[in-house]
Design a protein around this motif. Structure first.
Motif, mmCIF file in Angstrom:
data_model
loop_
_atom_site.group_PDB
_atom_site.id
_atom_site.type_symbol
_atom_site.label_atom_id
_atom_site.label_comp_id
_atom_site.label_asym_id
_atom_site.label_seq_id
_atom_site.Cartn_x
_atom_site.Cartn_y
_atom_site.Cartn_z
ATOM 1 N N LYS A 53 39.271 -5.705 -46.809
ATOM 2 C CA LYS A 53 39.956 -4.615 -46.109
ATOM 3 C C LYS A 53 41.180 -4.156 -46.909
ATOM 4 C CE LYS A 53 38.499 -5.412 -41.367
ATOM 5 N NZ LYS A 53 38.953 -5.476 -39.969
ATOM 6 N N PHE A 54 41.864 -5.090 -47.551
ATOM 7 C CA PHE A 54 42.996 -4.754 -48.419
ATOM 8 C C PHE A 54 42.521 -3.837 -49.543
ATOM 9 C CE2 PHE A 54 45.303 -6.085 -52.379
ATOM 10 C CZ PHE A 54 46.530 -5.509 -52.096
ATOM 11 N N TYR A 55 41.403 -4.198 -50.173
ATOM 12 C CA TYR A 55 40.809 -3.373 -51.228
ATOM 13 C C TYR A 55 40.551 -1.954 -50.701
ATOM 14 C CZ TYR A 55 36.973 -1.589 -54.172
ATOM 15 O OH TYR A 55 36.158 -0.797 -54.961
ATOM 16 N N ALA A 56 39.905 -1.865 -49.542
ATOM 17 C CA ALA A 56 39.548 -0.568 -48.973
ATOM 18 C C ALA A 56 40.792 0.270 -48.677
ATOM 19 C CB ALA A 56 38.732 -0.770 -47.695
ATOM 20 N N THR A 57 41.798 -0.356 -48.101
ATOM 21 C CA THR A 57 43.019 0.355 -47.745
ATOM 22 C C THR A 57 43.758 0.828 -48.993
ATOM 23 O OG1 THR A 57 43.176 -0.982 -45.740
ATOM 24 C CG2 THR A 57 45.163 0.187 -46.417
ATOM 25 N N GLU A 58 43.827 -0.028 -50.005
ATOM 26 C CA GLU A 58 44.495 0.348 -51.260
ATOM 27 C C GLU A 58 43.776 1.526 -51.942
ATOM 28 O OE1 GLU A 58 47.340 -1.301 -53.181
ATOM 29 O OE2 GLU A 58 47.715 -1.465 -51.027
ATOM 30 N N ILE B 89 38.444 9.232 -47.550
ATOM 31 C CA ILE B 89 37.662 8.275 -46.767
ATOM 32 C C ILE B 89 36.223 8.189 -47.265
ATOM 33 C CG2 ILE B 89 36.898 9.803 -44.885
ATOM 34 C CD1 ILE B 89 38.312 6.269 -44.398
ATOM 35 N N VAL B 90 35.685 9.300 -47.768
ATOM 36 C CA VAL B 90 34.304 9.298 -48.263
ATOM 37 C C VAL B 90 34.183 8.426 -49.519
ATOM 38 C CG1 VAL B 90 32.417 10.740 -49.144
ATOM 39 C CG2 VAL B 90 33.790 11.527 -47.209
ATOM 40 N N LEU B 91 35.199 8.436 -50.362
ATOM 41 C CA LEU B 91 35.212 7.573 -51.543
ATOM 42 C C LEU B 91 35.133 6.103 -51.124
ATOM 43 C CD1 LEU B 91 35.705 7.065 -54.621
ATOM 44 C CD2 LEU B 91 38.147 7.063 -54.064
ATOM 45 N N VAL B 92 35.957 5.714 -50.167
ATOM 46 C CA VAL B 92 35.961 4.333 -49.693
ATOM 47 C C VAL B 92 34.624 3.998 -49.039
ATOM 48 C CG1 VAL B 92 37.131 2.630 -48.225
ATOM 49 C CG2 VAL B 92 38.468 4.393 -49.406
ATOM 50 N N GLN B 93 34.097 4.920 -48.259
ATOM 51 C CA GLN B 93 32.793 4.720 -47.612
ATOM 52 C C GLN B 93 31.728 4.398 -48.650
ATOM 53 O OE1 GLN B 93 31.211 8.261 -45.747
ATOM 54 N NE2 GLN B 93 29.167 7.384 -45.679
ATOM 55 N N LYS B 94 31.700 5.155 -49.734
ATOM 56 C CA LYS B 94 30.694 4.932 -50.787
ATOM 57 C C LYS B 94 30.917 3.591 -51.489
ATOM 58 C CE LYS B 94 29.506 9.755 -51.666
ATOM 59 N NZ LYS B 94 28.347 9.692 -50.824
ATOM 60 N N LEU B 95 32.165 3.250 -51.763
ATOM 61 C CA LEU B 95 32.462 1.982 -52.429
ATOM 62 C C LEU B 95 32.055 0.782 -51.583
ATOM 63 C CD1 LEU B 95 35.924 2.768 -54.031
ATOM 64 C CD2 LEU B 95 33.802 2.274 -55.244
ATOM 65 N N LEU B 96 32.247 0.879 -50.271
ATOM 66 C CA LEU B 96 31.907 -0.227 -49.382
ATOM 67 C C LEU B 96 30.458 -0.167 -48.893
ATOM 68 C CD1 LEU B 96 35.134 -0.495 -47.173
ATOM 69 C CD2 LEU B 96 34.558 -1.759 -49.250
ATOM 70 N N GLN B 97 29.792 0.935 -49.199
ATOM 71 C CA GLN B 97 28.415 1.185 -48.776
ATOM 72 C C GLN B 97 28.273 1.186 -47.261
ATOM 73 O OE1 GLN B 97 25.748 -1.376 -51.164
ATOM 74 N NE2 GLN B 97 25.601 0.358 -52.556
ATOM 75 N N VAL C 271 32.618 4.807 -39.611
ATOM 76 C CA VAL C 271 32.576 3.349 -39.715
ATOM 77 C C VAL C 271 33.708 2.872 -40.630
ATOM 78 C CG1 VAL C 271 31.240 1.399 -40.629
ATOM 79 C CG2 VAL C 271 30.115 3.120 -39.211
ATOM 80 N N THR C 272 33.890 3.559 -41.736
ATOM 81 C CA THR C 272 34.936 3.186 -42.691
ATOM 82 C C THR C 272 36.321 3.369 -42.082
ATOM 83 O OG1 THR C 272 33.482 3.808 -44.499
ATOM 84 C CG2 THR C 272 35.810 3.562 -45.031
ATOM 85 N N GLN C 273 36.514 4.473 -41.348
ATOM 86 C CA GLN C 273 37.808 4.698 -40.694
ATOM 87 C C GLN C 273 38.135 3.569 -39.723
ATOM 88 O OE1 GLN C 273 37.604 8.719 -39.060
ATOM 89 N NE2 GLN C 273 39.466 9.182 -40.193
ATOM 90 N N ALA C 274 37.172 3.203 -38.922
ATOM 91 C CA ALA C 274 37.390 2.112 -37.971
ATOM 92 C C ALA C 274 37.627 0.801 -38.714
ATOM 93 C CB ALA C 274 36.189 1.984 -37.038
ATOM 94 N N TYR C 275 36.915 0.617 -39.806
ATOM 95 C CA TYR C 275 36.991 -0.607 -40.604
ATOM 96 C C TYR C 275 38.386 -0.848 -41.145
ATOM 97 C CZ TYR C 275 35.704 -3.882 -44.316
ATOM 98 O OH TYR C 275 35.610 -4.969 -45.141
ATOM 99 N N ILE C 276 38.983 0.181 -41.720
ATOM 100 C CA ILE C 276 40.298 -0.009 -42.334
ATOM 101 C C ILE C 276 41.439 0.306 -41.370
ATOM 102 C CG2 ILE C 276 39.525 0.206 -44.709
ATOM 103 C CD1 ILE C 276 40.421 3.048 -44.788
ATOM 104 N N GLY C 277 41.112 0.812 -40.186
ATOM 105 C CA GLY C 277 42.142 1.034 -39.178
ATOM 106 C C GLY C 277 43.162 2.075 -39.563
ATOM 107 N N ILE C 278 42.782 3.006 -40.391
ATOM 108 C CA ILE C 278 43.715 4.025 -40.849
ATOM 109 C C ILE C 278 43.975 5.071 -39.765
ATOM 110 C CG2 ILE C 278 43.959 5.973 -42.474
ATOM 111 C CD1 ILE C 278 44.543 3.292 -43.748
#
Length: 188
Positions: free
Chosen positions: A136-141, A150-158, A164-171
């Motif tokens: 989660k630290f990786y995703a937030t950074e 957010i789409v970049l992070v979504q792709k990196l985390l698959q 889903v990514t927004q909820a995941y990192i709590g941004i």
């Protein structure tokens, strides 16, 4: 995913890793677990994939290095670039610890890593932190240092969706609070 697991702050990340490397009364230093968590924080992989890594999983591709794995949890193939400095860190770690290219870099179980992390977090007074906090630290950074993409992070985390990514990192909640704070119009 454990919703109660929080993303680390940069300060927490540094303090946890330093404490693991140095040890403290009742807890010996553990460079191996510190290195595994550092890789999780820098690659964004789950700890279950980190413990299965081998140096031979990283291949030179022209001027760059690529990591190719099948994620244990999802069964999805994942191929991505490993920054040169990170590859050199992994390679040096393997050399320093006499780990051959085809051997597991971290012959540990996820449970061993989780237990040691819990001991360190208890010592430091941190709650809500697990091995997944490093992903989660990786995703937030990545999110905050790349224009809140957010789409970049979504792709990196698959992840299956940006939601889903927004909820995941709590941004989302932080952004709402910041938007309210930034909107104040008290000067009339």
């Amino acid at each position: 995913m454990n919703k109660r697991t929080i993303a680390l702050s940069a300060e927490q990340y540094k303090e946890i890793i330093q404490t693991m490397k140095q040890g403290f009364s009742g807890c010996r230093p553990n460079e191996r677990i510190a290195a595994a968590l550092m890789l999780e924080a820098n690659l964004g992989l789950r700890i279950s994939d980190i413990v299965r890594l081998r140096l031979s999983d990283i291949v030179k591709d022209g001027e760059r290095y690529r990591l190719s794995i099948i994620e244990q949890k999802t069964g999805k193939a994942r191929v991505f670039t490993v920054p040169l400095a990170l590859y050199q860190f992994i390679r040096l770690y393997c050399m320093d610890n006499n780990i051959s290219a085809d051997a597991q870099i971290f012959p540990l179980t996820t449970r061993q890593i989780q237990k040691h992390l819990q001991i360190v977090c208890d010592y430091l007074g941190y709650t809500g932190i697990s091995t997944h906090s490093f992903r989660k630290f990786y995703a937030t950074e990545i999110y905050t240092k790349n224009g809140y993409n957010i789409v970049l992070v979504q792709k990196l985390l698959q992840h299956s969706s940006a939601a889903v990514t927004q909820a995941y990192i709590g941004i989302q909640q932080r952004e709402l609070e910041q938007a309210i704070e930034n909107h104040l119009c008290l000067d009339v």
